[in-house]
Write an enzyme that holds these catalytic residues in place. Structure first.
Site, PDB file in Angstrom:
ATOM      1  N   TYR A  59     -31.292  11.769  13.744  1.00  0.00           N
ATOM      2  CA  TYR A  59     -30.961  12.739  14.799  1.00  0.00           C
ATOM      3  C   TYR A  59     -31.233  12.127  16.155  1.00  0.00           C
ATOM      4  O   TYR A  59     -32.252  11.457  16.341  1.00  0.00           O
ATOM      5  CB  TYR A  59     -31.808  14.017  14.642  1.00  0.00           C
ATOM      6  CG  TYR A  59     -30.970  15.151  14.102  1.00  0.00           C
ATOM      7  CD1 TYR A  59     -29.894  15.622  14.844  1.00  0.00           C
ATOM      8  CD2 TYR A  59     -31.237  15.729  12.870  1.00  0.00           C
ATOM      9  CE1 TYR A  59     -29.089  16.636  14.354  1.00  0.00           C
ATOM     10  CE2 TYR A  59     -30.439  16.742  12.376  1.00  0.00           C
ATOM     11  CZ  TYR A  59     -29.360  17.197  13.124  1.00  0.00           C
ATOM     12  OH  TYR A  59     -28.569  18.187  12.645  1.00  0.00           O
ATOM     13  N   GLU A  67     -30.214  14.000  19.374  1.00  0.00           N
ATOM     14  CA  GLU A  67     -29.680  14.916  20.399  1.00  0.00           C
ATOM     15  C   GLU A  67     -30.132  14.466  21.775  1.00  0.00           C
ATOM     16  O   GLU A  67     -31.294  14.086  21.968  1.00  0.00           O
ATOM     17  CB  GLU A  67     -30.144  16.350  20.124  1.00  0.00           C
ATOM     18  CG  GLU A  67     -29.289  17.019  19.076  1.00  0.00           C
ATOM     19  CD  GLU A  67     -29.750  18.416  18.723  1.00  0.00           C
ATOM     20  OE1 GLU A  67     -30.578  18.981  19.459  1.00  0.00           O
ATOM     21  OE2 GLU A  67     -29.284  18.924  17.687  1.00  0.00           O
ATOM     22  N   ASP A 119      -4.741  12.456  28.211  1.00  0.00           N
ATOM     23  CA  ASP A 119      -5.126  12.316  26.806  1.00  0.00           C
ATOM     24  C   ASP A 119      -4.372  11.103  26.266  1.00  0.00           C
ATOM     25  O   ASP A 119      -3.176  11.175  25.979  1.00  0.00           O
ATOM     26  CB  ASP A 119      -4.743  13.589  26.042  1.00  0.00           C
ATOM     27  CG  ASP A 119      -5.113  13.494  24.562  1.00  0.00           C
ATOM     28  OD1 ASP A 119      -5.367  12.378  24.074  1.00  0.00           O
ATOM     29  OD2 ASP A 119      -5.135  14.544  23.892  1.00  0.00           O
ATOM     30  N   THR A 163      -8.929   9.518  21.151  1.00  0.00           N
ATOM     31  CA  THR A 163      -9.575   9.290  19.864  1.00  0.00           C
ATOM     32  C   THR A 163      -9.864   7.796  19.814  1.00  0.00           C
ATOM     33  O   THR A 163      -9.349   7.027  20.628  1.00  0.00           O
ATOM     34  CB  THR A 163      -8.652   9.667  18.685  1.00  0.00           C
ATOM     35  OG1 THR A 163      -7.387   9.028  18.888  1.00  0.00           O
ATOM     36  CG2 THR A 163      -8.457  11.162  18.586  1.00  0.00           C
ATOM     37  N   LYS A 181      -6.863   5.463  16.466  1.00  0.00           N
ATOM     38  CA  LYS A 181      -5.411   5.256  16.341  1.00  0.00           C
ATOM     39  C   LYS A 181      -5.103   3.809  16.718  1.00  0.00           C
ATOM     40  O   LYS A 181      -5.546   2.902  16.023  1.00  0.00           O
ATOM     41  CB  LYS A 181      -4.672   6.287  17.203  1.00  0.00           C
ATOM     42  CG  LYS A 181      -4.941   7.734  16.743  1.00  0.00           C
ATOM     43  CD  LYS A 181      -4.078   8.731  17.447  1.00  0.00           C
ATOM     44  CE  LYS A 181      -4.265  10.130  16.888  1.00  0.00           C
ATOM     45  NZ  LYS A 181      -5.288  10.916  17.606  1.00  0.00           N
ATOM     46  N   ARG A 212     -13.056   7.051  13.042  1.00  0.00           N
ATOM     47  CA  ARG A 212     -12.510   8.361  13.408  1.00  0.00           C
ATOM     48  C   ARG A 212     -13.478   9.033  14.375  1.00  0.00           C
ATOM     49  O   ARG A 212     -14.627   9.281  14.037  1.00  0.00           O
ATOM     50  CB  ARG A 212     -12.385   9.178  12.119  1.00  0.00           C
ATOM     51  CG  ARG A 212     -11.743  10.525  12.220  1.00  0.00           C
ATOM     52  CD  ARG A 212     -11.255  10.954  10.850  1.00  0.00           C
ATOM     53  NE  ARG A 212     -10.175  10.076  10.446  1.00  0.00           N
ATOM     54  CZ  ARG A 212      -8.902  10.203  10.829  1.00  0.00           C
ATOM     55  NH1 ARG A 212      -8.548  11.190  11.605  1.00  0.00           N
ATOM     56  NH2 ARG A 212      -7.989   9.334  10.446  1.00  0.00           N
TER      57      ARG A 212
END
Ligand code: DSN
Length: 415
Positions: free
Chosen positions: A50, A52, A196, A222, A225, A231
């Site tokens: 973790y 955060e 985008d 992203t 691609k 991903r």
């Protein structure tokens, strides 16, 4: 290496998927093959942790190495895309886009994006998405004349609708996007501009598509691609918007970051800085252009008249077959494409008049112009007889043989 584990059910399905990816022709424009370094990074112990918060400002102990990894990813993104600030935590492109909405807008504000039926994305204001539900979404389309963006028309919609955010970017548009023009329009109406670049990020990184840096207030993408990473998502902005974006991502819309994915993003961003990657991007475009020409020579209609990037839409109307029928017949033949609405389509999204073809994945395998010709001939032959089971089977066998000449995961896994 063997793909093996105690959960035989799941591992057997993973083995089959590995086989499918290795022995199919992946022409889905948004997919790619990551290399072994990216795969290994994503499958490592960082998944346990973790973290955060952000580097040096975490809510957990034990984050020293993660801080360094995340800082490397951030620095690489900044250098690669020439931006002031990068946040590498979005879990996906949709999360990156949502973070921009969260940072820049109040619920009910007007956003102007590309119509999903003309190539835009769900998160650019489509009704079923948060972007169309919680905001007043208006859209622009491509011109009926040449199926390209019409900046005068976009300007006049912006003047009338006074959006607070304009979105430039697409999931199915094959021509260059003029980010400078978009910024002019945004300035004229006092809107933020979000670019985008999910589809074209690799081309932008390689300098083969004009960059939105310096024009867009926010850039989202992203990482999986054309960029060929894990991903995930990434959001970038000018220094004055950095705080807003960081608090929009965490704690605004996400909790713990996926540190194994962030490490894999760092690795992929590092690869994207190499000359080899630039050459790969050049070949993606050369392959797409050649493929579009071959398809046109075979009597298919290419939407927008051709391609400047990694993908193009094929109008199947002259061939009397729907996008859905084509997708099914081609999948049975080992050729993966997706059905796609074409501009001004008269068919439903489940049927469609078109398919979208893209070259990032087959170019990663090393395929070049000659292979593009063979693939187009196979597509044409299958679509001439979409119900012919034995022809699909024999094409599938041909595809398998072709893929054997361009090994990818069979170099590292026993398949
Ligand atoms: N679903 C992606 C695509 O296929 O283009 C966009 O996010």
């Amino acid at each position: 290496m063997k793909l093996d584990g105690k959960d035989t059910k799941v591992f057997e399905l993973m083995r089959r998927e590995l086989d499918r990816e290795e022995y199919s022709l992946i022409l889905i424009a948004s997919e790619n093959y990551v290399n072994e370094d990216v795969l290994a990074t994503q499958g490592c112990v960082l998944t346990n942790k973790y973290a955060e918060g952000y580097p040096s400002k975490r809510y957990y102990s034990g984050c020293a190495y993660l801080d360094e990894i995340e800082s490397i990813a951030i620095e690489r993104a900044k250098v690669l895309f020439g931006v002031d600030h990068a946040n590498v935590q979005p879990h996906s492109g949709s999360s990156a886009n949502m973070a921009v909405f969260y940072a820049a807008l109040e619920r009910g504000d007007t956003v102007l994006g590309m119509d999903i039926a003309h190539g835009g994305h769900l998160t650019h204001g489509a009704r079923p998405s948060f972007s169309g539900k919680w905001y007043r979404a208006v859209s622009y389309a491509v011109s009926a004349e040449n199926e390209m963006l019409d900046y005068d028309e976009i300007r006049s919609i912006a003047r009338k609708e006074r959006p607070k955010l304009i979105i430039a970017g697409a999931s199915a548009y094959s021509k260059i996007i003029d980010f400078a023009k978009f910024r002019e329009i945004a300035d004229e109406v006092g809107a933020y501009l979000m670019a985008d670049i999910a589809h074209i990020a690799g081309l932008v990184a390689a300098g083969l598509h004009p960059s939105p840096a310096g024009y867009a207030h926010f850039i989202t993408t992203t990482t999986h691609k054309t960029l060929r990473g894990p991903r995930g998502g990434l959001v970038m902005c000018n220094a004055d918007l950095a705080k807003k974006i960081d608090s929009a991502v965490f704690p605004g819309i996400q909790g713990g970051p996926l540190m194994h994915v962030i490490a894999a993003k760092a690795v992929a961003l590092g690869e994207a800085m190499t000359e080899e990657f630039r050459e790969y991007q050049r070949q993606i475009i050369a392959n797409a252009k050649h493929m579009a020409k071959c398809m046109a020579d075979l009597g298919f209609r290419i939407v927008s008249g051709g391609t400047d990037n990694h993908l193009f839409l094929v109008d199947l109307t002259p061939k009397n077959v729907t996008g859905n029928e084509a997708q099914i017949a081609l999948e049975a033949s080992g050729i993966m494409v997706n059905k796609n609405l074409i501009p001004f389509d008269t068919k439903t999204p489940g049927v469609t008049s078109g398919i979208r073809l893209g070259t990032p994945a087959i170019t990663t395998r090393g395929m070049k112009e000659r292979e593009m010709e063979i693939i187009c001939e196979m597509i044409d032959a299958v679509l001439k007889r979409p119900g012919d089971r034995s022809f699909m089977d024999s094409t599938r066998a041909r595809v398998r043989e072709m893929c054997k000449s361009f090994p990818f995961y069979s170099r590292i896994y026993d398949i």
